[in-house]
Structures are given as C-alpha cells and as structure tokens.
Enzyme design. Sequence first.
Site, PDB file in Angstrom:
ATOM      1  N   ASN A  78       0.868  -1.185   0.000  1.00  0.00           N
ATOM      2  CA  ASN A  78       0.000   0.000   0.000  1.00  0.00           C
ATOM      3  C   ASN A  78       0.903   1.232   0.000  1.00  0.00           C
ATOM      4  OD1 ASN A  78      -1.821   2.028   0.478  1.00  0.00           O
ATOM      5  ND2 ASN A  78      -2.302   1.409   2.588  1.00  0.00           N
TER       6      ASN A  78
ATOM      7  N   LYS B  98       0.092   4.223  -0.269  1.00  0.00           N
ATOM      8  CA  LYS B  98      -0.580   5.404   0.293  1.00  0.00           C
ATOM      9  C   LYS B  98      -0.414   6.602  -0.670  1.00  0.00           C
ATOM     10  CE  LYS B  98       0.189   3.455   4.807  1.00  0.00           C
ATOM     11  NZ  LYS B  98      -0.042   3.586   6.226  1.00  0.00           N
TER      12      LYS B  98
ATOM     13  N   HIS C 152      -9.595   0.473   4.481  1.00  0.00           N
ATOM     14  CA  HIS C 152      -8.346   0.746   5.206  1.00  0.00           C
ATOM     15  C   HIS C 152      -8.642   1.696   6.364  1.00  0.00           C
ATOM     16  CE1 HIS C 152      -4.332   2.216   6.130  1.00  0.00           C
ATOM     17  NE2 HIS C 152      -3.881   1.122   5.539  1.00  0.00           N
TER      18      HIS C 152
ATOM     19  N   GLU D 231      -7.130   4.168   7.528  1.00  0.00           N
ATOM     20  CA  GLU D 231      -6.950   5.606   7.262  1.00  0.00           C
ATOM     21  C   GLU D 231      -8.164   6.179   6.541  1.00  0.00           C
ATOM     22  OE1 GLU D 231      -3.071   5.315   5.461  1.00  0.00           O
ATOM     23  OE2 GLU D 231      -2.224   4.849   7.423  1.00  0.00           O
TER      24      GLU D 231
ATOM     25  N   GLU E  35      -5.371  -5.627  10.190  1.00  0.00           N
ATOM     26  CA  GLU E  35      -4.449  -4.524  10.425  1.00  0.00           C
ATOM     27  C   GLU E  35      -4.817  -3.823  11.736  1.00  0.00           C
ATOM     28  OE1 GLU E  35      -2.359  -3.125   6.635  1.00  0.00           O
ATOM     29  OE2 GLU E  35      -4.142  -1.916   6.874  1.00  0.00           O
TER      30      GLU E  35
ATOM     31  N   GLY F 240       2.197   2.044  10.732  1.00  0.00           N
ATOM     32  CA  GLY F 240       3.124   3.174  10.653  1.00  0.00           C
ATOM     33  C   GLY F 240       3.757   3.549  11.974  1.00  0.00           C
TER      34      GLY F 240
ATOM     35  N   SER G 275       3.270  -2.215  10.321  1.00  0.00           N
ATOM     36  CA  SER G 275       4.714  -2.184  10.563  1.00  0.00           C
ATOM     37  C   SER G 275       5.387  -3.515  10.222  1.00  0.00           C
ATOM     38  CB  SER G 275       5.009  -1.768  12.005  1.00  0.00           C
ATOM     39  OG  SER G 275       4.532  -0.462  12.250  1.00  0.00           O
TER      40      SER G 275
END
Length: 261
Positions: free
Chosen positions: A12, A14, A102, A104, A174, A180, A219
């Site tokens: 991904n 991003k 996702h 985010e 996730e 991150g 991560s």
Amino acid sequence: MNELRMPVVAGNWKMNPSRSAEAVGLAVSVRDGVAGLPARSVICPPTIWLAAVSAAVGGGSREPGGIGVGAQTMRAEEAGAYTGETSPVMVAEAAQYVILGHSERRQYDNETDAGVAAKVASAAAHGLVPIACVGELAEERRAGLTAAVIERQLRAAISLLPRIAGTSLVIAYEPVWAIGTCDAASGEDAQAAAAQIRAILAESDPTGADEVPILYGGSCTPDNAAEFFAEPDIDGALVGGASLNAESFTRIVQLAVDAHG
Ligand code: PEP
C-alpha cells in the site's frame, strides 16, 4: 502459512511517491524483484498513477510470479455524480485488486462498515479482488474489544457478498495501533485474529473460508515478516512503509515464499 493457499503480499503506497516517473520506476523495480517468485505480489499506487504503473508492468496479473496492480479505494457505484471518485469499472481497466476499508479511510474519510460492505460486493461483482481491511484501534485493544471489533467489521464487509467461495476475497488484519508505528503485533496475536477471521468466514461458507488469504498488516518489515508467515492462518502481508523500497518489499515476498515451502 497453509500450503494450499498461495501467499499474497500487497504494498500500500498510500499517497506516495509524489511524481509519476518515481511511481513507474518503483513499480518496474518491484516487478523485476518479484519476477518468478511463487506468490501473488501486488502494488497499490495512488489512483492517479494507476494507469501509468499498470502500463509500465504490462497491465498487471493475478498469477503467481507476476505482479498485480491494485487501487487503494474506490466508489461502490458504477457511474454517477460522485465528484473526485473512481468507479469499479475505471479501476478494473488498470488493476486487478482494490484495498477497501483501510483504517486511514475509516479515520479520515468517514468510511463506514456499511460503505465497506457495498464496496466489497461491488469490487467482486466487477471482477476485482477486494482486499478488505479490519482491525481495532489502540483504545479498543486496551478495552479488550479486539475480537468484537474484528467480528463487527468482518461480518459487515462480507454481508453483501452472495458467497465466499470463488469470490477471490482477501482479508487483511491490520491493528490500527500497529500501522506506521514500528510497533507490530506479535505473531501470536496476529494468528489469534486470523483464526477468528477464518472461523467467522467458515460460518457463512466452510469450504470457501479455506480459500481466503488472510494478511497481516502493521509495521511489517523484512525483519519481522517471517514471524507472521510462520503462523498457520496468515497467508501474507499488507505492507505500507516497507513497500516503498523495492528491495524491502521483494525480501518480504521472498520470506512469504520461503514460509510457504
Ligand atoms: C498500511 O498502511 O496498510 C500499513 C500496514 O502500513 P505500515 O506497514 O507502514 O504500518
């Protein structure tokens, strides 16, 4: 990892890289790095670079040893007045995969469980592989709600699919606190979540549940990926930061292949 399921490793990207030429360069390096490795490797660039990246890697493929191309989101509807959005028909012209739900997008773009359900069903209906993301926030984990959040998000994500078998669905676990942060989950915790996910899928479709690749994301790097791939219900990874470096991403794919045997 289960020997019946082909490993899937998806990157991904991003909102990176900033320039189309860099995106194409990264895509070509990844394609060359993973060429021939018996895994489904997937790169998910920003939507605006999808067509250029897809063209640079020969259109993308779902076949092991090749490179797949994915979008990071899409609209469920086929067409209409949705300013700034991308339809499944548009995505399918350049890609084989699409990341949906996702964290985010849930956090910054108000993506809801119901919205994710509509998108997963629409992606599958348009021949795209939906990579549906589920995972708990740090505060939900602290409150002991991990399993409840996974169950709620997963049941919603598959609720509009007519069946699991043959839909090519991929689920990514996730944990949001791990994304991150350099604070990955343990292999044991990720396996517990993956086993729960498979058990819920099996309630709707006992045979289909065994087909579904379940990925760990948060991560994941070349230094810790093997710990996840050693677990029986984890079939690959959804990789953010480490997917922006072709060598790191290729190394993670190689570790998935090694674990698959
Ligand atoms: C992600 O954004 O899906 C992700 C897993 O990011 P990172 O690997 O950087 O934690």
